[in-house]
Scaffold this active site. Structure first.
Site, PDB file in Angstrom:
ATOM      1  N   LYS A   1     -20.571 -47.350  23.563  1.00  0.00           N
ATOM      2  CA  LYS A   1     -19.468 -47.169  24.504  1.00  0.00           C
ATOM      3  C   LYS A   1     -19.735 -47.971  25.779  1.00  0.00           C
ATOM      4  CE  LYS A   1     -17.681 -44.022  21.751  1.00  0.00           C
ATOM      5  NZ  LYS A   1     -16.482 -44.305  20.941  1.00  0.00           N
TER       6      LYS A   1
ATOM      7  N   SER B   1     -13.467 -48.062  17.835  1.00  0.00           N
ATOM      8  CA  SER B   1     -13.357 -47.374  19.123  1.00  0.00           C
ATOM      9  C   SER B   1     -13.609 -48.278  20.326  1.00  0.00           C
ATOM     10  CB  SER B   1     -14.321 -46.185  19.176  1.00  0.00           C
ATOM     11  OG  SER B   1     -15.662 -46.622  19.237  1.00  0.00           O
TER      12      SER B   1
END
Length: 221
Positions: A93, A39
């Site tokens: 993230k 991701s």
């Protein structure tokens, strides 16, 4: 039995002290985190072990999420590690929006406080495109299926303007079309963020018998 236990503790007190200090260190100062998904490609890849600076933002009570002293707040573009209640797992993230920011995205083209990001295509193949995203004085690589600004109607490629409230952060993965980030789990509360990462400690190639990737050893991210 008690004498044997006491003697065992006495003979191994140095080892026990070392292990205890190591656990405290990993809990409150620094740790590493395995990255099992893509991701955050191309910045972080599957098999990377990234270093977590747990004192980047807070001095925490060991073995807890309780902040004793706030040292700083996450900044836009920081790569953060957080214990997500919404996702029920630890995630990695990039911070895109901080409290007070207004953020939107249209066809994978970001806008922060009415400033639209610039994109420069770095590489492309039949499966994805790598682009340099420049916005708010910072730049990094992102991975998309098409050039930002062009649409194939991917479900996560657009969202309307949102103003980030106090105590929350908008985070996204650099692999924009394949990341369950704030577009899926919502804004991240400040207290869930446990640290920041700037370095890959080592990386194991999942597709090649877990052989270490020498080019990613101590790589800055």
């Amino acid at each position: 039995m008690k004498k044997n236990s006491f003697r065992l503790l006495k003979e191994n007190k140095s080892l026990i002290l070392f292990i205890s200090l190591m656990l405290v260190f990993r809990s409150a100062v620094a740790d590493w985190n395995d990255v099992p998904t893509g991701s955050m490609k191309p910045t972080i890849v599957e098999g990377d072990r990234i270093l977590i600076n747990k004192m980047a933002y807070d001095l925490r009570l060991p073995f807890s999420q309780y902040s004793l002293i706030k040292l700083a707040d996450p900044l836009r573009n920081d790569i953060v590690i957080f214990e997500s209640k919404a996702a029920d797992k630890r995630l990695v993230k990039r911070v895109i929006g901080v409290p007070g920011d207004m953020v939107s995205m249209h066809k994978n083209q970001l806008s922060v406080n009415q400033e639209t990001a610039d994109y420069k295509v770095i590489a492309r193949n039949s499966n994805f495109i790598l682009s340099e995203e420049q916005i708010a004085g910072a730049s990094h690589l992102i991975r998309t299926q098409v050039v930002p600004g062009q649409s194939k109607k991917y479900p996560l490629e657009s969202f309307p303007p949102v103003t980030i409230p106090k105590g929350f952060y908008l985070v996204m993965g650099d692999n924009r079309d394949n990341s369950a980030d704030s577009r899926v789990i919502g804004l991240v509360p400040r207290h869930e963020i446990i640290g920041r990462s700037k370095t890959v400690v080592l990386s194991l190639n999942y597709d090649n018998y877990l052989i270490p990737r020498s080019e990613r050893f101590l790589k800055s991210i």
